[in-house]
Enzyme design. Structure first.
Site, short mmCIF file in Angstrom:
data_model
loop_
_atom_site.label_atom_id
_atom_site.label_comp_id
_atom_site.label_asym_id
_atom_site.label_seq_id
_atom_site.Cartn_x
_atom_site.Cartn_y
_atom_site.Cartn_z
N SER A 132 0.85 -1.20 0.00
CA SER A 132 0.00 0.00 0.00
C SER A 132 0.88 1.24 0.00
O SER A 132 2.00 1.21 0.55
CB SER A 132 -0.88 0.04 1.25
OG SER A 132 -1.52 1.30 1.37
N TYR A 146 -1.94 -0.58 10.40
CA TYR A 146 -2.03 -0.92 8.97
C TYR A 146 -0.75 -0.51 8.26
O TYR A 146 -0.20 -1.28 7.46
CB TYR A 146 -3.24 -0.23 8.36
CG TYR A 146 -3.45 -0.54 6.88
CD1 TYR A 146 -3.91 -1.79 6.47
CD2 TYR A 146 -3.21 0.43 5.91
CE1 TYR A 146 -4.11 -2.07 5.11
CE2 TYR A 146 -3.41 0.16 4.56
CZ TYR A 146 -3.86 -1.10 4.17
OH TYR A 146 -4.05 -1.36 2.83
P1 NDP Z 1 -11.24 -6.12 -0.36
O1 NDP Z 1 -11.64 -6.09 1.07
O2 NDP Z 1 -12.15 -5.53 -1.37
O3 NDP Z 1 -10.87 -7.64 -0.79
C1 NDP Z 1 -9.96 -8.33 0.01
C2 NDP Z 1 -9.66 -9.68 -0.61
O4 NDP Z 1 -8.76 -10.36 0.26
C3 NDP Z 1 -10.89 -10.52 -0.76
O5 NDP Z 1 -10.81 -11.34 -1.90
C4 NDP Z 1 -10.85 -11.37 0.50
O6 NDP Z 1 -11.48 -12.62 0.34
C5 NDP Z 1 -9.35 -11.58 0.68
N1 NDP Z 1 -9.06 -11.87 2.06
C6 NDP Z 1 -9.20 -11.05 3.14
N2 NDP Z 1 -8.89 -11.71 4.26
C7 NDP Z 1 -8.57 -12.98 3.89
C8 NDP Z 1 -8.18 -14.13 4.60
N3 NDP Z 1 -8.09 -14.15 5.94
N4 NDP Z 1 -7.92 -15.25 3.89
C9 NDP Z 1 -8.03 -15.27 2.54
N5 NDP Z 1 -8.40 -14.20 1.82
C10 NDP Z 1 -8.67 -13.08 2.49
O7 NDP Z 1 -9.82 -5.40 -0.42
P2 NDP Z 1 -9.03 -4.72 -1.64
O8 NDP Z 1 -9.27 -5.45 -2.88
O9 NDP Z 1 -9.29 -3.27 -1.58
O10 NDP Z 1 -7.55 -4.93 -1.12
C11 NDP Z 1 -6.67 -5.90 -1.66
C12 NDP Z 1 -5.26 -5.60 -1.19
O11 NDP Z 1 -4.91 -4.29 -1.62
C13 NDP Z 1 -5.08 -5.62 0.33
O12 NDP Z 1 -3.84 -6.18 0.65
C14 NDP Z 1 -5.14 -4.15 0.69
O13 NDP Z 1 -4.45 -3.88 1.90
C15 NDP Z 1 -4.46 -3.53 -0.52
N6 NDP Z 1 -4.77 -2.12 -0.73
C16 NDP Z 1 -6.04 -1.70 -1.01
C17 NDP Z 1 -6.30 -0.36 -1.20
C18 NDP Z 1 -7.66 0.17 -1.51
O14 NDP Z 1 -7.84 1.40 -1.48
N7 NDP Z 1 -8.65 -0.66 -1.84
C19 NDP Z 1 -5.22 0.64 -1.12
C20 NDP Z 1 -3.92 0.09 -0.84
C21 NDP Z 1 -3.72 -1.25 -0.65
P3 NDP Z 1 -12.74 -13.09 1.23
O15 NDP Z 1 -13.62 -11.94 1.46
O16 NDP Z 1 -13.33 -14.21 0.45
O17 NDP Z 1 -12.13 -13.62 2.48
#
Ligand code: NDP
Length: 237
Positions: A132, A146
């Site tokens: 991030s 975070y």
């Molecule tokens: P979302 O919350 O929209 O999606 C998160 C994804 O990660 C889902 O597919 C979820 O699957 C999976 N996930 C979460 N926890 C687990 C777990 N315990 N085991 C397996 N899978 C898991 O998040 P984003 O798409 O926004 O974020 C994706 C990445 O990008 C993250 O690392 C986030 O920190 C990073 N990021 C996002 C930003 C943003 O503005 N959106 C900015 C900067 C970084 P499920 O729900 O099925 O468990």
């Protein structure tokens, strides 16, 4: 488009948001994709049907599950560790267990997934973490834990690039800024506040982040390693 035909990819955390966009992009470009999820079963099954990717339920907070997921996937050419959670709040008020779970998912899972993948990864493989921009800049209160997790990924990227470089394996981190997902909706209550820190005042589309991942996973990026690739509309500028 990048030609990933003949390549096996694993996306840890691919059911929704940025991860789902990465699954779509890698699959569309010809990779055989497996992705994990923990809770969003309907979304995961729909994405698997749409893309032909294989969905595996596996909790990234569980170290043994992470290692088992990667080992079961067999030799992987492209590993993307995207799973992440965001817990904001006053550190004096935050529950320690909630913070520790974030550390497990955002730090320990990438470490163990990458190490396990490297045991069987062919030469010239690709390891890509989703960090991030908050690993570089956290311009508001409540984000210390975070930011800690995303800064940790920076050190992991640099160190593993050294460890695996002799095999031609590259290790990189993509650092998104505000990106339109369930975690950070582009029309959510925080959007205007987020945009005050940006030069280009809009959320990224998950597909834009997936495009950077595809570049790093592809043949043109064979000399790119140990590096942080920020895609944040100037948030950290
Ligand atoms: P979302 O919350 O929209 O999606 C998160 C994804 O990660 C889902 O597919 C979820 O699957 C999976 N996930 C979460 N926890 C687990 C777990 N315990 N085991 C397996 N899978 C898991 O998040 P984003 O798409 O926004 O974020 C994706 C990445 O990008 C993250 O690392 C986030 O920190 C990073 N990021 C996002 C930003 C943003 O503005 N959106 C900015 C900067 C970084 P499920 O729900 O099925 O468990």
């Amino acid at each position: 488009m990048t030609d990933f035909s003949g390549k096996a990819a694993l996306v840890v955390g691919g059911s929704r948001g940025i991860g789902a966009a990465i699954v779509r992009r890698l699959a569309a470009d010809g990779a055989a994709v497996t992705f994990s999820y923990s809770g969003a079963t309907d979304a995961a099954h729909a994405l698997a049907t749409e893309t032909g990717a294989r969905a595996v339920r596996s909790d990234a907070a569980d170290r043994d599950a992470v290692i088992g997921l990667v080992a079961e996937a067999g030799p992987i050419d492209i590993l993307v560790v995207n799973a992440g959670v965001l817990v904001f709040g006053d550190p004096l008020e935050q529950e320690a267990d909630v913070v520790d779970r974030m550390l497990d998912i955002n730090i320990r899972a990438p470490y163990h997934a990458a190490v396990e993948a490297a045991r069987r990864m062919p030469d010239n493989g690709r390891i890509i973490f989703i960090g991030s921009t908050n690993g570089d800049r956290i311009p508001f209160e409540g984000g210390a834990a975070y930011a800690l997790t995303k800064s940790a990924i920076q050190g992991l990227t640099r160190g593993l690039a050294r460890d695996f470089g002799a095999r031609g394996i590259t290790v990189n981190t993509v650092q998104p800024g505000p990106t339109d997902t369930d975690m950070n909706p582009g029309d959510g209550p925080m959007k205007d506040f987020m945009h005050t820190f940006m030069a280009i005042k809009r959320h990224a589309h998950p597909e834009e982040v997936a495009g950077m991942v595809a570049y790093l996973a592809g043949p043109e990026a064979g000399i790119v390693t140990g590096a942080l690739h920020t895609i944040d509309g100037g948030f950290a500028a």
